[in-house]
Write a protein that holds these residues in place. Sequence first.
Motif, PDB file in Angstrom:
ATOM      1  N   SER A  44      87.237 -41.586  32.885  1.00 24.40           N
ATOM      2  CA  SER A  44      87.283 -42.309  34.161  1.00 24.40           C
ATOM      3  C   SER A  44      86.806 -41.383  35.276  1.00 24.40           C
ATOM      4  N   TYR A  45      85.662 -41.704  35.797  1.00 21.97           N
ATOM      5  CA  TYR A  45      85.065 -40.996  36.925  1.00 21.97           C
ATOM      6  C   TYR A  45      84.720 -42.037  37.973  1.00 21.97           C
ATOM      7  N   ASP A  46      84.518 -41.577  39.188  1.00 21.73           N
ATOM      8  CA  ASP A  46      84.104 -42.482  40.260  1.00 21.73           C
ATOM      9  C   ASP A  46      82.597 -42.703  40.262  1.00 21.73           C
ATOM     10  N   GLY A  47      81.875 -41.793  39.613  1.00 23.42           N
ATOM     11  CA  GLY A  47      80.422 -41.897  39.576  1.00 23.42           C
ATOM     12  C   GLY A  47      79.843 -40.747  38.780  1.00 23.42           C
ATOM     13  N   GLN A  48      78.545 -40.533  38.989  1.00 19.61           N
ATOM     14  CA  GLN A  48      77.862 -39.463  38.273  1.00 19.61           C
ATOM     15  C   GLN A  48      77.113 -38.568  39.244  1.00 19.61           C
ATOM     16  N   GLU A  49      77.032 -37.309  38.876  1.00 18.98           N
ATOM     17  CA  GLU A  49      76.280 -36.303  39.605  1.00 18.98           C
ATOM     18  C   GLU A  49      75.187 -35.842  38.654  1.00 18.98           C
ATOM     19  N   GLN A  50      73.930 -36.162  38.999  1.00 14.71           N
ATOM     20  CA  GLN A  50      72.846 -36.004  38.047  1.00 14.71           C
ATOM     21  C   GLN A  50      71.771 -35.022  38.480  1.00 14.71           C
ATOM     22  N   GLN A  51      71.252 -34.303  37.474  1.00  6.86           N
ATOM     23  CA  GLN A  51      70.058 -33.483  37.632  1.00  6.86           C
ATOM     24  C   GLN A  51      68.911 -34.271  37.002  1.00  6.86           C
ATOM     25  N   TYR A  52      67.886 -34.542  37.802  1.00  2.00           N
ATOM     26  CA  TYR A  52      66.742 -35.319  37.331  1.00  2.00           C
ATOM     27  C   TYR A  52      65.586 -34.405  36.944  1.00  2.00           C
ATOM     28  N   PHE A  53      64.949 -34.771  35.828  1.00  2.00           N
ATOM     29  CA  PHE A  53      63.780 -34.046  35.337  1.00  2.00           C
ATOM     30  C   PHE A  53      62.601 -35.001  35.245  1.00  2.00           C
ATOM     31  N   LEU A  54      61.418 -34.464  35.504  1.00  3.45           N
ATOM     32  CA  LEU A  54      60.189 -35.199  35.259  1.00  3.45           C
ATOM     33  C   LEU A  54      59.677 -34.735  33.906  1.00  3.45           C
ATOM     34  N   ILE A  55      59.481 -35.683  33.017  1.00  6.15           N
ATOM     35  CA  ILE A  55      59.102 -35.425  31.634  1.00  6.15           C
ATOM     36  C   ILE A  55      57.714 -36.011  31.389  1.00  6.15           C
TER      37      ILE A  55
END
Length: 151
Positions: free
Chosen positions: A85-96
């Motif tokens: 259970s989290y309130d959201g996500q913290e993401q690292q985005y990559f260009l592939i």
Amino acid sequence: MKTYRKNTAAIILTAENEILLFQRADLPQVWGFPQGGIEKGESAEQAIVRELEEEIGTHAFDIVGKYPEYLRYDFPEGMTFPDWSYDGQEQQYFLIRLHPEALINVKTEHPEFISYKPVCFAAIDFNVFSFKADVYRKVLTYFKKEFKEIK
């Protein structure tokens, strides 16, 4: 205080410099990008390689860019998950960038997607991204500016 799950996500380019959009298996009206949690002891780069193997069945790609910071989004009210259970996500985005011989397989052991399609940046309808639309717009605009070859 809100809690966010550490996560990684991939914007995938074809050999023709189009962006691949993926149709979610659990919400077929929603499209998005492969993503997943960063496991303990794993770097964001290691996580995206693992996630792409798990979700689209390929390792025939190169990481060509990285968004300069983690981005957060909140889950919509009422969205729950069986294991956390989290309130959201913290993401690292990559260009592939896919290798020309890369084969995509969304029929994996635990499918997250049912289909995919290549689109030009100008043809992206951000409404299909649901609650992630603002983050996706920010990331895609950044990569479009930084990597001029994106169609």
